[in-house]
Design an enzyme around this catalytic site. Structure first.
Site, mmCIF file in Angstrom:
data_model
loop_
_atom_site.group_PDB
_atom_site.id
_atom_site.type_symbol
_atom_site.label_atom_id
_atom_site.label_comp_id
_atom_site.label_asym_id
_atom_site.label_seq_id
_atom_site.Cartn_x
_atom_site.Cartn_y
_atom_site.Cartn_z
ATOM 1 N N TYR A 157 39.960 -88.303 -0.727
ATOM 2 C CA TYR A 157 39.995 -87.920 0.693
ATOM 3 C C TYR A 157 38.569 -87.732 1.215
ATOM 4 O O TYR A 157 38.208 -88.279 2.254
ATOM 5 C CB TYR A 157 40.782 -86.622 0.836
ATOM 6 C CG TYR A 157 40.836 -86.020 2.217
ATOM 7 C CD1 TYR A 157 40.258 -84.776 2.479
ATOM 8 C CD2 TYR A 157 41.504 -86.663 3.258
ATOM 9 C CE1 TYR A 157 40.334 -84.198 3.736
ATOM 10 C CE2 TYR A 157 41.585 -86.087 4.518
ATOM 11 C CZ TYR A 157 41.005 -84.848 4.752
ATOM 12 O OH TYR A 157 41.080 -84.270 6.003
ATOM 13 N N GLY B 91 48.845 -90.858 14.953
ATOM 14 C CA GLY B 91 49.260 -89.702 14.142
ATOM 15 C C GLY B 91 49.659 -88.526 15.025
ATOM 16 O O GLY B 91 49.414 -87.375 14.712
ATOM 17 N N LEU C 276 52.354 -87.044 15.747
ATOM 18 C CA LEU C 276 53.437 -86.110 15.369
ATOM 19 C C LEU C 276 53.001 -85.180 14.244
ATOM 20 O O LEU C 276 53.794 -84.418 13.712
ATOM 21 C CB LEU C 276 54.689 -86.893 14.966
ATOM 22 C CG LEU C 276 55.239 -87.841 16.041
ATOM 23 C CD1 LEU C 276 56.537 -88.495 15.579
ATOM 24 C CD2 LEU C 276 55.454 -87.103 17.367
ATOM 25 N N LYS D 104 36.341 -89.797 3.924
ATOM 26 C CA LYS D 104 35.745 -89.148 5.091
ATOM 27 C C LYS D 104 34.267 -89.503 5.226
ATOM 28 O O LYS D 104 33.767 -89.755 6.312
ATOM 29 C CB LYS D 104 35.949 -87.631 5.020
ATOM 30 C CG LYS D 104 37.384 -87.194 5.275
ATOM 31 C CD LYS D 104 37.879 -87.657 6.645
ATOM 32 C CE LYS D 104 39.346 -87.423 6.879
ATOM 33 N NZ LYS D 104 39.818 -87.966 8.169
HETATM 34 C C1 VAH Z 1 43.051 -80.659 3.848
HETATM 35 N N1 VAH Z 1 43.614 -79.553 5.933
HETATM 36 O O1 VAH Z 1 43.222 -79.573 3.300
HETATM 37 C C2 VAH Z 1 42.841 -80.665 5.363
HETATM 38 C C3 VAH Z 1 41.394 -80.444 5.730
HETATM 39 C C4 VAH Z 1 39.321 -79.104 5.287
HETATM 40 C C5 VAH Z 1 40.734 -79.372 4.900
HETATM 41 O O2 VAH Z 1 40.666 -81.617 5.714
HETATM 42 O O3 VAH Z 1 43.023 -81.735 3.261
#
Ligand code: VAH
Length: 321
Positions: A144, A8, A10, A148
């Site tokens: 997301y 990743g 770029l 994580k």
């Molecule tokens: C997002 N910039 O907003 C990322 C990050 C804490 C935020 O993980 O998804």
């Protein structure tokens, strides 16, 4: 860490990290990689050292790139971020989890070290919101955030079960003037600086008063290098450390910019999806574990970041006003 592959490369972090790593470890010892060659790619990244096309969903491409360049460490940045992830949850799961699994499997077979960024998104609405502890409840409500937390657990498993040297941090929102952020909830905190110089007006998609942890990119890059160079015997945690530099809401960053651009105005047009995500994340983090175990300490706060961001953007946008 001597010979590094950055996936990743770029993206928002990668495009600056590769140049920093090449200054430290030597241009030919840092391999930039990406799934495709973006035409907007940072020319310096592409021309100052080795570049490989690596799709992290293709293990063979990871193996070939690490073998060809005799890599000993992978900094794995290829990932889909929070807001895009809510639109494309299946794509996020594939890239964020299967991509990570492939990187960890190659690291297990080839005895690589691995850095994997987690995020404050790994926390959810049932987590203590203020000065969120290093070890606490993690029930995120975004795909997301789920990726994580799963990633943190998988990386700790690969360390405990297979001895893979995995290390990571829970990054807050990252602010930079080089590559734009790629579809996150904290992206507003970058765009506000551009609009302050370009149009003198910003339509903010996050509600006034919504505090989130943030960090200037130079501190984030130091964070990665310092953790990867840290004495392994001193680490009680691995995946992943709380790190932060500041916590602010849209009104705070607006007020700081307005000190330098008096005619700057803000309006609000809240994006309900991003607002819901932002409200599920902590207001502030306790990053004492990172400070104690490997000497983490940020250099920039909102005031000093704003001065540097505006100065660098004026050069970049040719606004030398
Ligand atoms: C997002 N910039 O907003 C990322 C990050 C804490 C935020 O993980 O998804």
């Amino acid at each position: 860490m001597k010979r590094i592959l950055v996936t990743g490369a770029l993206g928002q972090i990668g495009s600056e990290l590769v140049l920093k790593l090449r200054r430290i470890y030597g241009e030919n010892n840092v391999v930039a990689s990406s799934r495709s060659k973006k035409d907007t790619a940072n020319k310096e990244v592409m021309e100052s050292g080795p570049f490989e096309l690596v799709d992290v969903l293709n293990s063979q491409q990871i193996i070939e790139a690490t073998k060809k360049h005799n890599v000993d460490t992978v900094i794995h940045l290829a990932s889909i971020l929070s807001a895009v992830g809510e639109e494309k949850p299946h794509l996020l799961w594939d890239i964020n989890m299967n991509g990570l699994y492939n990187v960890l499997e190659v690291a297990r077979e080839k005895n690589h070290g691995v850095f994997i960024p987690s995020s404050i998104a790994a926390f959810g609405p049932s987590t203590p919101m203020d000065l969120t502890p290093q070890d606490t409840i993690q029930r995120p409500t975004t795909i997301y955030g789920v990726s994580k937390v799963a990633g943190e657990l998988l990386c700790d498993y690969y360390y405990e079960r297979f001895g893979v040297d995995t290390r990571g941090v829970r990054f807050p929102g990252l602010i930079s003037y080089e590559a734009l952020p790629g579809g996150g909830t904290t992206d507003y905190a970058v765009h506000i600086y551009y609009e302050a110089l370009k149009t003198k007006e910003f339509i903010c998609n996050i509600k006034e008063g919504t505090k989130m942890d943030m960090m200037y990119m130079p501190d984030a890059l130091d964070c990665i290098v310092n953790l990867m160079e840290a004495d392994s015997t001193k680490l009680k945690h691995r995946n992943a450390f709380n790190v932060t530099a500041m916590s602010f809401g849209p009104e705070d960053v607006y007020a700081e910019i307005k000190k330098h651009v008096p005619e700057f105005e803000i309006k609000y047009d809240v994006d309900p999806v991003k607002q819901k995500i932002a409200e599920s994340w902590p207001n502030s983090l306790d990053d004492s574990a990172a400070r104690e175990e490997w000497g983490w300490t940020p250099k920039y706060n909102l005031e000093t970041m704003t001065v540097d961001m505006l100065e660098k953007l004026k050069e970049k946008l040719g606004n030398n006003k």
